[in-house]
Design a protein around this motif. Structure first.
Motif, PDB file in Angstrom:
ATOM      1  N   ILE A  50       0.870  -1.176   0.000  1.00  0.00           N
ATOM      2  CA  ILE A  50       0.000   0.000   0.000  1.00  0.00           C
ATOM      3  C   ILE A  50       0.902   1.218   0.000  1.00  0.00           C
ATOM      4  O   ILE A  50       1.763   1.357   0.877  1.00  0.00           O
ATOM      5  N   CYS A  51       0.711   2.083  -0.974  1.00  0.00           N
ATOM      6  CA  CYS A  51       1.496   3.321  -1.023  1.00  0.00           C
ATOM      7  C   CYS A  51       0.555   4.500  -0.848  1.00  0.00           C
ATOM      8  O   CYS A  51      -0.308   4.750  -1.701  1.00  0.00           O
ATOM      9  N   ASP A  52       0.697   5.188   0.262  1.00  0.00           N
ATOM     10  CA  ASP A  52      -0.102   6.380   0.542  1.00  0.00           C
ATOM     11  C   ASP A  52       0.597   7.558  -0.138  1.00  0.00           C
ATOM     12  O   ASP A  52       1.637   8.025   0.311  1.00  0.00           O
ATOM     13  N   GLU A  53      -0.002   8.030  -1.234  1.00  0.00           N
ATOM     14  CA  GLU A  53       0.595   9.099  -2.037  1.00  0.00           C
ATOM     15  C   GLU A  53      -0.159  10.415  -1.855  1.00  0.00           C
ATOM     16  O   GLU A  53      -0.256  11.230  -2.779  1.00  0.00           O
ATOM     17  N   ILE A  54      -0.643  10.637  -0.644  1.00  0.00           N
ATOM     18  CA  ILE A  54      -1.480  11.803  -0.354  1.00  0.00           C
ATOM     19  C   ILE A  54      -0.735  13.122  -0.547  1.00  0.00           C
ATOM     20  O   ILE A  54      -1.354  14.161  -0.816  1.00  0.00           O
ATOM     21  N   TYR A  55       0.612  13.107  -0.455  1.00  0.00           N
ATOM     22  CA  TYR A  55       1.410  14.328  -0.611  1.00  0.00           C
ATOM     23  C   TYR A  55       2.064  14.425  -1.987  1.00  0.00           C
ATOM     24  O   TYR A  55       2.989  15.231  -2.178  1.00  0.00           O
ATOM     25  N   SER A  56       1.614  13.636  -2.956  1.00  0.00           N
ATOM     26  CA  SER A  56       2.302  13.575  -4.255  1.00  0.00           C
ATOM     27  C   SER A  56       2.326  14.907  -4.989  1.00  0.00           C
ATOM     28  O   SER A  56       3.255  15.183  -5.758  1.00  0.00           O
ATOM     29  N   GLY A  57       1.322  15.753  -4.758  1.00  0.00           N
ATOM     30  CA  GLY A  57       1.288  17.046  -5.432  1.00  0.00           C
ATOM     31  C   GLY A  57       2.029  18.151  -4.708  1.00  0.00           C
ATOM     32  O   GLY A  57       2.041  19.300  -5.170  1.00  0.00           O
ATOM     33  N   THR A  58       2.676  17.818  -3.591  1.00  0.00           N
ATOM     34  CA  THR A  58       3.407  18.838  -2.829  1.00  0.00           C
ATOM     35  C   THR A  58       4.905  18.818  -3.102  1.00  0.00           C
ATOM     36  O   THR A  58       5.654  19.529  -2.433  1.00  0.00           O
ATOM     37  N   TYR A  75      -4.974   7.948  -2.023  1.00  0.00           N
ATOM     38  CA  TYR A  75      -4.801   9.362  -2.366  1.00  0.00           C
ATOM     39  C   TYR A  75      -5.946  10.159  -1.754  1.00  0.00           C
ATOM     40  O   TYR A  75      -6.952   9.602  -1.307  1.00  0.00           O
ATOM     41  N   SER A  76      -5.765  11.465  -1.707  1.00  0.00           N
ATOM     42  CA  SER A  76      -6.774  12.359  -1.133  1.00  0.00           C
ATOM     43  C   SER A  76      -6.545  13.756  -1.681  1.00  0.00           C
ATOM     44  O   SER A  76      -5.454  14.079  -2.152  1.00  0.00           O
ATOM     45  N   ILE A 109      -9.097   5.033  -3.215  1.00  0.00           N
ATOM     46  CA  ILE A 109      -8.244   3.851  -3.363  1.00  0.00           C
ATOM     47  C   ILE A 109      -8.119   3.577  -4.855  1.00  0.00           C
ATOM     48  O   ILE A 109      -9.122   3.612  -5.586  1.00  0.00           O
ATOM     49  N   TYR A 110      -6.893   3.310  -5.304  1.00  0.00           N
ATOM     50  CA  TYR A 110      -6.682   2.909  -6.685  1.00  0.00           C
ATOM     51  C   TYR A 110      -6.036   1.531  -6.683  1.00  0.00           C
ATOM     52  O   TYR A 110      -4.960   1.344  -6.107  1.00  0.00           O
ATOM     53  N   THR A 111      -6.706   0.566  -7.278  1.00  0.00           N
ATOM     54  CA  THR A 111      -6.182  -0.795  -7.275  1.00  0.00           C
ATOM     55  C   THR A 111      -6.501  -1.489  -8.586  1.00  0.00           C
ATOM     56  O   THR A 111      -7.559  -1.254  -9.197  1.00  0.00           O
ATOM     57  N   CYS A 112      -5.593  -2.354  -9.032  1.00  0.00           N
ATOM     58  CA  CYS A 112      -5.814  -3.171 -10.224  1.00  0.00           C
ATOM     59  C   CYS A 112      -6.265  -4.583  -9.848  1.00  0.00           C
ATOM     60  O   CYS A 112      -6.448  -5.435 -10.727  1.00  0.00           O
ATOM     61  N   ASN A 113      -6.431  -4.837  -8.556  1.00  0.00           N
ATOM     62  CA  ASN A 113      -6.882  -6.132  -8.069  1.00  0.00           C
ATOM     63  C   ASN A 113      -8.404  -6.174  -8.088  1.00  0.00           C
ATOM     64  O   ASN A 113      -9.058  -5.439  -7.348  1.00  0.00           O
TER      65      ASN A 113
END
Length: 470
Positions: free
Chosen positions: A231-239, A269-270, A285-289
């Motif tokens: 699980i990768c929490d990418e909540i800060y990806s745009g910062t 993400y959020s 949540i983004y998942t390919c499963n």
């Protein structure tokens, strides 16, 4: 006691984590919040990772697009349509706009499939939902330290899952290593826990750093070899405001090189951090499963995003000119604010971990500890809170293995308030180092003063010099 006995054990246990210094600091702030006019000696909140630097961009868009907030489209009201029952899969227009926004933040190196998004009431709900989907009570996820204190609540409290810390250290900038992963995994096995996966935050909270390509390869290779989830929490990806750039674990080339199945990779993400909208409670949540997607979608009915919120944001995020400008301008403002804050701390003789993302700095205050212990760290935190009038978050609340580190937020206040905060810190550091004998000996002992009067005097001195820039 009798009344408590009528409640479930789940509710009465203390695994929620609200007694952590991380949350206690918020409570102290709420009792005595700083206000320039009404309470200038109050506590300044530097323990809340909130992005207020680009709020004017959002307000400007709303003023130019009032129909989005009033649910008008081509002269017709959509209020009734929005107010009536909505499918918990979410509005297709919003999921499409959100998927495109997520791809834009990731430099369009990743194409997000809107059909594989599950909407949740914030990242808190997203992380908990994934725990319910992936782990039985008593099974474990490995999480690198230092990590967000809320994970103790989000991942464990209601699910019964366990967190096994992956201990990272300042000697290599708290980077994840293959050895630390193996050590944590073996620790779980020795404690007879089944490891179901690894959870990381990238960019990191509280470090404010992005994971390097080599670290991601180590992580993905490990996950693939063990046959567990990531699980990768990418909540800060745009910062991310400076190099190195952000690399998402969903990038095809990275997954192919590490021979990892997409079925094992899940993204959280959020819009709480990148857009600064925590009150809107928009997580995903983004998942390919396929199995996780179906189960998480069912569970999302317990934490839906309102149709009104989805409609408004679908209009905003579909405005590509706005999103491009917002992403670029927000990054610029974060870079300038972080530079201002780090420079101010440096002039006080305080260092930080080098960072390139986030709404905070990981600050080294170990030189101010009266003893190099976690007890000394808590003493310093109490002084900062009650004497200096600043709420910062102790590293121990993030499960850091070394005392003296603190997360300090810089994006939830005006430039003027940041300047006042730095001045308060400067005065405190000088007095602390004078006391440690790094200055000429003190004169005759002065009469004792009460804690309240000392606090007020300290703050008044700091605020009187608020115009000074560091």
């Amino acid at each position: 006691m009798a009344a408590q006995g009528m409640l479930s054990r789940k509710i009465t246990c203390n695994s929620h984590g609200e007694d952590s210094s991380y949350f206690l600091g918020w409570k102290e702030y709420e009792r005595n919040p700083y206000d320039e006019t009404n309470n200038p000696t109050g506590i300044i909140q530097m323990g809340l990772a909130e992005n207020q630097l680009s709020f004017d961009l959002l307000e400007t868009w709303l003023s130019k697009n009032p129909k989005a907030a009033t649910f008008m489209n081509n002269g017709s009201s959509l209020f009734k349509h929005m107010a009536l029952f909505q499918d918990y899969h979410g509005l297709p227009s919003f999921k499409k706009a959100l998927a495109e926004f997520m791809g834009e933040i990731r430099g369009n190196r990743v194409k997000i499939d809107a059909e594989r998004l599950v909407l949740t009431a914030g990242a808190t709900s997203a992380n908990e939902t994934l725990m319910f989907c992936l782990a039985e009570p008593g099974e474990a996820f490995l999480v690198p330290t230092p990590y967000y204190p809320g994970f103790d609540r989000d991942l464990k409290w209601r699910t019964g899952a366990e967190i096994i810390p992956i201990h990272c250290h300042s000697s290599n900038g708290f980077q994840l290593t293959e050895a630390s992963l193996r050590e944590a995994y073996d620790d779980a096995v020795n404690r007879k826990m089944k490891v179901k996966g690894v959870l990381v935050t990238n960019p990191s909270n509280p470090l404010g750093t992005t994971m390097s390509s080599s670290s991601l390869k180590v992580l993905l290779t490990f996950v693939g070899a063990k046959g567990i989830h990531l699980i990768c929490d990418e909540i800060y990806s745009g910062t991310v405001f400076s190099s190195p750039s952000f690399i998402s674990v969903t990038e095809e080339a990275l997954l192919a090189e590490c021979n990892v199945s997409k079925d094992c990779i899940h993204i959280v993400y959020s819009l709480s951090k990148d857009l600064g909208l925590p009150g809107f409670r928009v997580g995903v949540i983004y998942t390919c499963n396929d199995h996780v997607l179906a189960a998480a979608t069912k569970m999302s009915s317990f934490g839906l995003v309102s149709s009104q919120t989805q409609y408004l944001l679908s209009k905003m995020l579909s405005d590509k000119k706005f999103t491009a400008n917002y992403i670029a301008e927000n990054r610029t403002r974060l870079r300038l604010r972080q530079k201002q804050f780090v420079s101010g701390l440096k002039r006080c003789g305080i260092g930080c971990l080098k960072s390139n993302a986030g709404l905070f700095c990981w600050v080294d205050l170990s030189s101010l500890l009266e003893s190099p212990t976690f007890e000394g760290e808590m003493q310093l935190w109490m002084k900062m809170l009650h004497h200096v009038g600043i709420n910062i978050s102790p590293g121990s609340s993030f499960h850091c293995s070394e005392p003296g580190w603190f997360r300090v937020c810089f994006a939830n206040m005006s430039e003027k308030v940041l300047s006042i905060s730095l001045q308060r810190i400067k005065i405190f550091v000088k007095q602390s180092r004078d006391k440690q004998g790094k200055a000429p000996a003190m004169g005759p002992t002065k009469p004792a003063v009460s804690r309240k009067s000392l606090f007020t005097r300290w703050i008044s001195r700091a605020d009187s010099a608020e115009s000074e820039r560091f």
